[in-house]
Scaffold this active site. Structure first.
Site, PDB file in Angstrom:
ATOM      1  N   ALA A 120       0.802  -1.243   0.000  1.00 23.39           N
ATOM      2  CA  ALA A 120       0.000   0.000   0.000  1.00 23.39           C
ATOM      3  C   ALA A 120       0.825   1.279   0.000  1.00 23.39           C
ATOM      4  CB  ALA A 120      -1.009   0.026   1.148  1.00 23.39           C
ATOM      5  N   ALA A 121       2.135   1.184  -0.167  1.00 25.57           N
ATOM      6  CA  ALA A 121       2.936   2.421  -0.267  1.00 25.57           C
ATOM      7  C   ALA A 121       2.462   3.238  -1.475  1.00 25.57           C
ATOM      8  CB  ALA A 121       4.415   2.085  -0.395  1.00 25.57           C
ATOM      9  N   GLY A 122       2.193   2.542  -2.589  1.00 23.05           N
ATOM     10  CA  GLY A 122       1.712   3.234  -3.790  1.00 23.05           C
ATOM     11  C   GLY A 122       0.341   3.860  -3.562  1.00 23.05           C
ATOM     12  N   ASP A 123      -0.480   3.213  -2.746  1.00 19.77           N
ATOM     13  CA  ASP A 123      -1.812   3.759  -2.465  1.00 19.77           C
ATOM     14  C   ASP A 123      -1.708   5.021  -1.602  1.00 19.77           C
ATOM     15  OD1 ASP A 123      -2.830   1.582  -3.825  1.00 19.77           O
ATOM     16  OD2 ASP A 123      -3.062   0.380  -2.009  1.00 19.77           O
TER      17      ASP A 123
HETATM   18  O1  RIB Z   1      -1.958  -1.912  -2.826  1.00 18.14           O
HETATM   19  C1  RIB Z   1      -2.224  -2.778  -1.759  1.00 18.14           C
HETATM   20  C2  RIB Z   1      -3.495  -3.515  -1.982  1.00 18.14           C
HETATM   21  O2  RIB Z   1      -3.348  -4.359  -3.091  1.00 18.14           O
HETATM   22  C3  RIB Z   1      -3.903  -4.414  -0.852  1.00 18.14           C
HETATM   23  O3  RIB Z   1      -4.700  -3.743   0.101  1.00 18.14           O
HETATM   24  C4  RIB Z   1      -4.622  -5.538  -1.537  1.00 18.14           C
HETATM   25  O4  RIB Z   1      -5.991  -5.479  -1.360  1.00 18.14           O
HETATM   26  C5  RIB Z   1      -4.260  -5.426  -3.002  1.00 18.14           C
HETATM   27  O5  RIB Z   1      -5.327  -5.135  -3.772  1.00 18.14           O
END
Ligand code: RIB
Length: 325
Positions: free
Chosen positions: A254-257
């Site tokens: 989730a760093a990219g998120d």
């Molecule tokens: O970017 C991280 C996410 O990728 C996780 O939360 C998982 O659900 C996947 O979709």
């Protein structure tokens, strides 16, 4: 006349993240004993909506969940994080699931995502939901965990409505060339950039070449994230490389998120372009210091404190250089 503030609208995936943490990942065919387990909100779309809300933006999620017990977990996670879920549709059947394994020693992970309810987010449903909530000036965050035709359609509609369209092309997939002309900002990491452009992105120079590939097809800005090697920004003014703060890697999920959510929030909240990217970089760096996906997305206060500490360290280093004999 009152002006309505811009918001972040995410059209994307919502999953329950089923995560096992262990001291190493198994090789194919092997079973290893793990250390811990979590079951929390995830999905790149939901994570980005949550990150944008934590960054202080008004954040709206458009997606699909099932009618199983996982639905309450994921909707609860979004609502607790102040994400507007009134545009999320419940469909019969199971909520999407991401099966994640994290290596506690290196912080690396692997993920199998099973879209399930996310597959029900058709182009027509997503377009209807988007038209109902979007305003000119809003920021549209897109990823690639829902049907590709849906992402394509809402990118076109988002552009038509005057939104800033930001595409995080993750997980990497081959995309129709026509999509690039309706994307304002693309944010691939090195492996995604390589899949999309066919250019091996091993260093900053190669990232610049890949960035120009996107611009030639109509994208306004390419932001190629290179992990600890920084972020390369390519637009019509030229190319520019930014460094990433050094941190202790606990879990890169989730760093990219975090990066995309903070970038989108900065743009929606009217921050300068450069500051929006900088906050995205610091949010992404902080996210890798904490285990989990949605659980690792930092608050705005944490990002502020981190940026202040980095600036302080830089000033100290500059004083030390000035005073050196
Ligand atoms: O970017 C991280 C996410 O990728 C996780 O939360 C998982 O659900 C996947 O979709």
């Amino acid at each position: 006349m009152t002006t309505v503030a811009s918001k972040v609208v995410v059209v994307g995936s919502i999953t329950a993240d089923v995560t096992a943490f262990g001291n190493r990942l198994p090789v194919p065919g092997e079973t290893v004993i793990g250390e811990s387990f979590t079951l929390v909100l995830g999905g790149k779309g939901a994570n980005q909506a949550l990150a944008a809300a934590r960054a202080g933006a008004s954040s709206t999620m458009i997606g699909c969940v099932g009618d199983d017990p996982f639905r309450d977990i994921v909707l609860g996670g979004l609502r607790d994080g102040d994400v507007d879920t009134t545009s999320v549709t419940s469909v019969p059947g199971p909520t999407g699931v991401a099966h994640i394994r994290v290596d506690n020693t290196t912080g690396q992970n692997d993920i199998v995502i099973v879209p399930l309810a996310n597959s029900s987010l058709t182009p027509d449903l997503a377009e209807r939901r988007l038209r109902a909530v979007a305003r000119s000036g809003d920021v549209l965050l897109l990823q690639l965990e829902i049907p590709l035709a849906t992402t394509f359609r809402v990118a076109i509609v988002g552009r038509e409505l005057g939104m800033t369209v930001v595409l995080d092309p993750a997980p990497a997939a081959t995309l129709p060339d026509e999509i690039w002309s309706v994307v304002d900002v693309v944010t691939p990491n090195e492996s995604e950039a390589a899949v999309l452009t066919g250019i091996s992105v091993s260093d900053v120079d190669a990232a610049v070449v890949a960035g120009r590939w996107f611009l030639e097809r109509g994208v306004r800005t390419a932001l190629i994230t290179l992990g600890d090697k920084g972020v390369v920004e390519v637009n019509e003014a030229g190319a520019h490389s930014r460094s990433t703060p050094t941190v202790k890697v606990v879990d890169t999920t989730a760093a990219g998120d975090a990066f995309a959510g903070y970038l989108g929030a900065g743009l929606a909240n009217g921050l300068a372009w450069s500051e929006s990217i900088d906050r995205g970089i610091h949010a992404g760096a902080l996210a890798v210091t904490v285990a989990g996906a949605s659980t690792s997305l930092p608050t705005a206060d944490a990002v502020d404190a981190f940026i202040a500490a980095q600036n302080h360290d830089r000033e100290d280093a500059s004083c030390a250089r000035t005073q050196a004999p």
